[in-house]
Design a protein around this motif. Structure first.
Motif, PDB file in Angstrom:
ATOM      1  N   LYS A  72       0.722  -1.217  -0.152  1.00 54.11           N
ATOM      2  CA  LYS A  72       0.223  -0.021  -0.203  1.00 54.11           C
ATOM      3  C   LYS A  72       0.895   1.346  -0.090  1.00 54.11           C
ATOM      4  CE  LYS A  72      -4.119  -1.805   0.196  1.00 54.11           C
ATOM      5  NZ  LYS A  72      -3.657  -3.329  -0.099  1.00 54.11           N
ATOM      6  N   PHE A 113      -0.361 -18.075   2.658  1.00 51.41           N
ATOM      7  CA  PHE A 113      -0.549 -16.911   3.880  1.00 51.41           C
ATOM      8  C   PHE A 113      -1.558 -16.160   3.306  1.00 51.41           C
ATOM      9  CE2 PHE A 113       3.998 -18.094   4.240  1.00 51.41           C
ATOM     10  CZ  PHE A 113       4.146 -18.508   5.605  1.00 51.41           C
ATOM     11  N   ASP A 160      -5.560  -3.919   6.702  1.00 49.69           N
ATOM     12  CA  ASP A 160      -5.512  -4.495   5.409  1.00 49.69           C
ATOM     13  C   ASP A 160      -5.305  -5.908   4.914  1.00 49.69           C
ATOM     14  OD1 ASP A 160      -5.245  -3.952   2.318  1.00 49.69           O
ATOM     15  OD2 ASP A 160      -2.964  -3.710   2.799  1.00 49.69           O
ATOM     16  N   ASP A 211       1.245 -10.403  11.489  1.00 52.09           N
ATOM     17  CA  ASP A 211       1.104 -11.227  10.519  1.00 52.09           C
ATOM     18  C   ASP A 211       1.188 -12.557  10.510  1.00 52.09           C
ATOM     19  OD1 ASP A 211       1.293  -9.775   6.980  1.00 52.09           O
ATOM     20  OD2 ASP A 211       1.355 -12.011   7.292  1.00 52.09           O
ATOM     21  N   THR A 212       0.244 -13.531   9.872  1.00 52.08           N
ATOM     22  CA  THR A 212       0.554 -14.712   9.727  1.00 52.08           C
ATOM     23  C   THR A 212       1.674 -15.353   9.176  1.00 52.08           C
ATOM     24  OG1 THR A 212      -1.053 -15.073   8.024  1.00 52.08           O
ATOM     25  CG2 THR A 212      -1.647 -15.567  10.342  1.00 52.08           C
ATOM     26  N   ASP A 252      -2.569 -14.460  14.318  1.00 46.29           N
ATOM     27  CA  ASP A 252      -3.721 -14.475  13.386  1.00 46.29           C
ATOM     28  C   ASP A 252      -4.205 -13.103  13.890  1.00 46.29           C
ATOM     29  OD1 ASP A 252      -6.250 -15.331  11.809  1.00 46.29           O
ATOM     30  OD2 ASP A 252      -6.975 -14.806  13.612  1.00 46.29           O
ATOM     31  N   TRP A 253      -5.215 -12.298  13.077  1.00 46.07           N
ATOM     32  CA  TRP A 253      -5.544 -10.996  13.339  1.00 46.07           C
ATOM     33  C   TRP A 253      -6.353 -10.781  14.671  1.00 46.07           C
ATOM     34  CZ3 TRP A 253     -10.926 -10.324  13.458  1.00 46.07           C
ATOM     35  CH2 TRP A 253     -11.818 -11.262  12.448  1.00 46.07           C
ATOM     36  N   SER A 269       4.228  -5.803   3.779  1.00 41.26           N
ATOM     37  CA  SER A 269       5.698  -5.599   3.370  1.00 41.26           C
ATOM     38  C   SER A 269       6.103  -4.491   4.407  1.00 41.26           C
ATOM     39  CB  SER A 269       5.400  -4.841   2.181  1.00 41.26           C
ATOM     40  OG  SER A 269       4.940  -3.683   2.428  1.00 41.26           O
TER      41      SER A 269
HETATM   42  C1  LIG Z   1      -2.813  -7.139   1.549  1.00 42.31           C
HETATM   43  S1  LIG Z   1      -1.518  -7.731   2.456  1.00 42.31           S
HETATM   44  C2  LIG Z   1      -1.138  -6.453   3.383  1.00 42.31           C
HETATM   45  C3  LIG Z   1      -0.530  -5.305   2.619  1.00 42.31           C
HETATM   46  C4  LIG Z   1       0.318  -4.556   3.641  1.00 42.31           C
HETATM   47  N1  LIG Z   1      -0.667  -3.651   3.837  1.00 42.31           N
HETATM   48  C5  LIG Z   1       1.461  -3.586   2.700  1.00 42.31           C
HETATM   49  O1  LIG Z   1       1.479  -2.451   2.356  1.00 42.31           O
HETATM   50  O2  LIG Z   1       2.322  -4.601   2.235  1.00 42.31           O
HETATM   51  C6  LIG Z   1      -2.244  -9.119   3.449  1.00 42.31           C
HETATM   52  C7  LIG Z   1      -1.321  -9.523   4.511  1.00 42.31           C
HETATM   53  O3  LIG Z   1      -2.100 -10.359   5.258  1.00 42.31           O
HETATM   54  C8  LIG Z   1      -1.593 -11.543   5.935  1.00 42.31           C
HETATM   55  N2  LIG Z   1      -2.524 -12.384   6.598  1.00 42.31           N
HETATM   56  C9  LIG Z   1      -3.425 -13.292   5.476  1.00 42.31           C
HETATM   57  N3  LIG Z   1      -4.014 -13.974   6.442  1.00 42.31           N
HETATM   58  C10 LIG Z   1      -3.873 -13.486   7.608  1.00 42.31           C
HETATM   59  C11 LIG Z   1      -4.512 -13.657   8.988  1.00 42.31           C
HETATM   60  N4  LIG Z   1      -5.539 -14.524   9.182  1.00 42.31           N
HETATM   61  N5  LIG Z   1      -4.106 -13.007  10.227  1.00 42.31           N
HETATM   62  C12 LIG Z   1      -3.009 -12.191   9.967  1.00 42.31           C
HETATM   63  N6  LIG Z   1      -2.441 -11.785   8.821  1.00 42.31           N
HETATM   64  C13 LIG Z   1      -2.991 -12.516   7.695  1.00 42.31           C
HETATM   65  C14 LIG Z   1      -0.820 -11.922   4.616  1.00 42.31           C
HETATM   66  O4  LIG Z   1       0.479 -12.822   4.950  1.00 42.31           O
HETATM   67  C15 LIG Z   1      -0.475 -10.735   4.019  1.00 42.31           C
HETATM   68  O5  LIG Z   1       0.810 -10.139   4.540  1.00 42.31           O
END
Ligand SMILES: C[S@@+](CC[C@H](N)C(=O)[O-])C[C@H]1O[C@@H](n2cnc3c(N)ncnc32)[C@H](O)[C@@H]1O
Length: 279
Positions: free
Chosen positions: A17, A206, A195, A60-61, A178-179, A44
């Motif tokens: 983002k 992931f 996000d 993050d997972t 996890d979130w 990232s």
């Molecule tokens: C859209 S990306 C985030 C991008 C970030 N905002 C950036 O600017 O780089 C979504 C992220 O959520 C993580 N993710 C996926 N499922 C998840 C969960 N259940 N809990 C936490 N993180 C998770 C993924 O590993 C990924 O890194």
């Protein structure tokens, strides 16, 4: 919290983002800054590092992203160590090409070393990292044995150095979780930036995300004791995200338009509108 012009972090992830940083910054301006910036989908780290709050909880997972930033935070990885590592690996890559890339990939999938992760992230095909069903990195090589030229190595080392400097002296915690676990820690002085992956889009080990996950997260966000910002797609060439507008009816929904490229020609440019729900 200080505003920086958006810089690129050392790793690239799907849905990065960087372009939304100014909108996210403006939208968080009413936050007191006394609590923590909570980011449960760090990716990232582009948003966290550019906004640079004094206190943060980032989750993050994807354990590899978390391990890399934790190691930079603890000084285990520095710009100098990154240069020594990349100089050496660049030499092998120049000599052995794809064979060396796949050697590093196999090593990474066994040992999970963050510098190998960085190497793969910056030399994989199309810069799109993917993990197979067992969590193994499986993106092929970008087919450029000269990938790590000195200027590219310098850029990556500067990015590592920038993240280290940005974290120095700050109260930041990185967790692989996890979130739900991360958001349970939120209290009234904090702010959340969520996000998640976009349902129905890119999927790998992931990034499994369904409409049910979106609904669960949206309910959780609405029940938080603190303000939140929520990134989601709003509209593309084919359709509008009606679910989002229904779910956040009455909320302040800000948008940002950008183009993404499906190919090399102008005709393949597609417009995408990203939404930021301010709650
Ligand atoms: C859209 S990306 C985030 C991008 C970030 N905002 C950036 O600017 O780089 C979504 C992220 O959520 C993580 N993710 C996926 N499922 C998840 C969960 N259940 N809990 C936490 N993180 C998770 C993924 O590993 C990924 O890194």
């Amino acid at each position: 919290m200080r505003k920086y012009s958006a810089k690129a972090p050392p790793i690239k992830t799907q849905g990065i983002k960087t372009k939304l940083v100014p909108l996210i910054w403006e939208s968080a301006s009413s936050w007191s800054g006394r609590g923590r910036w909570i980011e449960p989908f760090l990716g990232s780290g582009a948003v966290l590092f550019n906004l640079s709050p004094q206190r943060a909880l980032a989750g993050d997972t994807n354990e590899h992203v978390i391990r890399l930033y934790s190691d930079i935070q603890r000084g285990r990885i520095t710009a100098e160590k990154t240069r020594v590592y990349l100089d050496k690996e660049a030499e092998f890559l120049r000599r052995d090409g794809a064979e060396h890339y796949y050697r590093v990939r196999a090593r990474f999938n066994e040992q999970h070393e963050p510098l190998d992760f960085l190497f793969l992230n910056r030399s994989c095909f199309n810069g799109l990292m993917r993990f197979n069903g067992k969590g193994g990195f499986n993106t092929p090589f970008c087919r450029k044995p000269e990938r790590f030229r000195q200027s590219y190595i310098t850029r990556i080392c500067n990015q590592v150095g920038w993240t280290a400097q940005t974290m120095a002296g700050k109260d930041w915690e990185f967790v692989c979780a996890d979130w739900r676990t991360v958001l349970k820690c939120a209290s009234s002085a904090d702010i959340v930036y969520a996000d998640p992956p976009y349902a129905g889009r890119f999927t790998d080990y992931f990034n499994k995300w369904t409409d049910t996950d979106s609904t669960d997260l949206e309910l959780f966000l609405k029940g938080l004791p603190c303000p939140f910002l929520y990134s989601m797609w709003a509209e593309n060439k084919y359709r509008r995200n009606d679910n989002l507008y229904e779910s956040f009816d009455g909320y302040d929904i800000r948008t940002h338009e950008h183009f993404y490229h499906l190919g090399s020609t102008e005709s393949l440019r597609n417009k995408m509108t990203e939404a930021l729900v301010v709650g």
